[in-house]
Scaffold this motif. Sequence first.
Motif, mmCIF file in Angstrom:
data_model
loop_
_atom_site.group_PDB
_atom_site.id
_atom_site.type_symbol
_atom_site.label_atom_id
_atom_site.label_comp_id
_atom_site.label_asym_id
_atom_site.label_seq_id
_atom_site.Cartn_x
_atom_site.Cartn_y
_atom_site.Cartn_z
ATOM 1 N N SER A 1 -2.242 -2.735 70.955
ATOM 2 C CA SER A 1 -2.576 -2.537 72.371
ATOM 3 C C SER A 1 -1.552 -3.156 73.309
ATOM 4 N N LEU A 2 -1.363 -2.470 74.428
ATOM 5 C CA LEU A 2 -0.466 -2.965 75.469
ATOM 6 C C LEU A 2 -1.215 -3.839 76.465
ATOM 7 N N GLU A 3 -2.498 -3.523 76.673
ATOM 8 C CA GLU A 3 -3.313 -4.315 77.612
ATOM 9 C C GLU A 3 -4.748 -4.311 77.135
ATOM 10 N N GLU A 4 -5.354 -5.492 77.087
ATOM 11 C CA GLU A 4 -6.730 -5.656 76.605
ATOM 12 C C GLU A 4 -7.354 -6.863 77.282
ATOM 13 N N GLY A 5 -8.633 -7.042 76.977
ATOM 14 C CA GLY A 5 -9.305 -8.294 77.284
ATOM 15 C C GLY A 5 -9.390 -9.083 75.995
ATOM 16 N N SER A 6 -10.447 -8.822 75.253
ATOM 17 C CA SER A 6 -10.591 -9.344 73.894
ATOM 18 C C SER A 6 -11.389 -8.285 73.145
#
Length: 387
Positions: free
Chosen positions: A291-296
């Motif tokens: 992933s390039l952008e996530e939270g958790s």
Amino acid sequence: MRKIETKVGKKRILCIYPSYFCNRGVSHACLSVVSSMSSSNLNVEVMGISSDKEISSPFYTNTISPTINPIAYRLFSGEKLQRLCEYRFLKKLRDDDIAYLWPGTSINLIEKIKRQGNKIVVENINCHQFISRQILDSEYRKLDLKPSHTITDDSIQDEFRKLELSDYVFSPSPAVSESLLSSGIANEKILQTSYGLSENEIFECQFNYKKNRPLTAIFVGRIGVRKGIHLVLNYWDKANINGILKVIGQVEDYGQEIIEPFLNHPKIQFLKYTNDLKKLYRDADFFILPSLEEGSPLVTYLALGAGLPCLVSPMGSGGIIKDGHEGFIIDPHDESGWIAAIRQMEIKPELREYQSKAAWKSAATYLWKNVGQKRANELLYRLEISN
């Protein structure tokens, strides 16, 4: 006049996630967090718009009964239903309650709560949008695609305003915390935490040590640029191991265009998303998420519960994978690093076994009951309230 709590020593956190609740995704995480934060000295409740009939919890309240929600959703817009949910939440909020706000809560509601003097805690499920948009726009430019995300100048300013009005913010991963700090949010506001998994999501650890057999890797998540589907397909193709990559998820904008060249690949299978992921996790040998952008991501927690080595990007790790221990953390654009890691899963079964067992052993740390109590204790400590 609003009601004031009369039971001495019992503090209440009133939470709102103005959305539809079901047993998956963000609403599942929200209800899991809320129910596990409650204790003998702390009452935590959450309100949503409506829910599946299967959602039955003493910690959850519907604005609209599930028996009539099909009619309500036909007659009224989502915006009107949200306003109704927020109106009922505000009526229920007592003078000494802590207001706990999940994404989608309007600025109007937050400003009203602030004027009333309640302490405000917000949940940042993903990176700050100011940072997220930079990451995603950069990737879309590399792919020569028009950005298809929904982040706008207005939504970014809304997030800045919400965080300004809040007293504390729960951050589910170090990456989210870093994005908040990079966006100018004060460190003392940030409560570092995680998400979790249920006891029935931790499988009996069974490691298949048989050599010279095809391996199965799984990618679980929305099939689009944000999750790095274009990267994982390329890396898997070039690694060329004796194995199958199963891609499970719903196809987003541009997703079909990205996966089209791989639809007939002999070592890649595309499966529709299912609410029952247990068999897919149980049958897999390792998990992969660049992933390039996530939270958790909740799917990474499920990988721990299944005892799967995790090949993940820093965002995909969600702050719960240690490099070389439960798997490998690799920069999403490090092609040689990803190819080498995938190949190691094939040629080093003893390494795969070590990481599998390490993943499984760490899963219990993130049981919702443990995560919730840590969150409650940290918040009450910051507010100087004993639990």
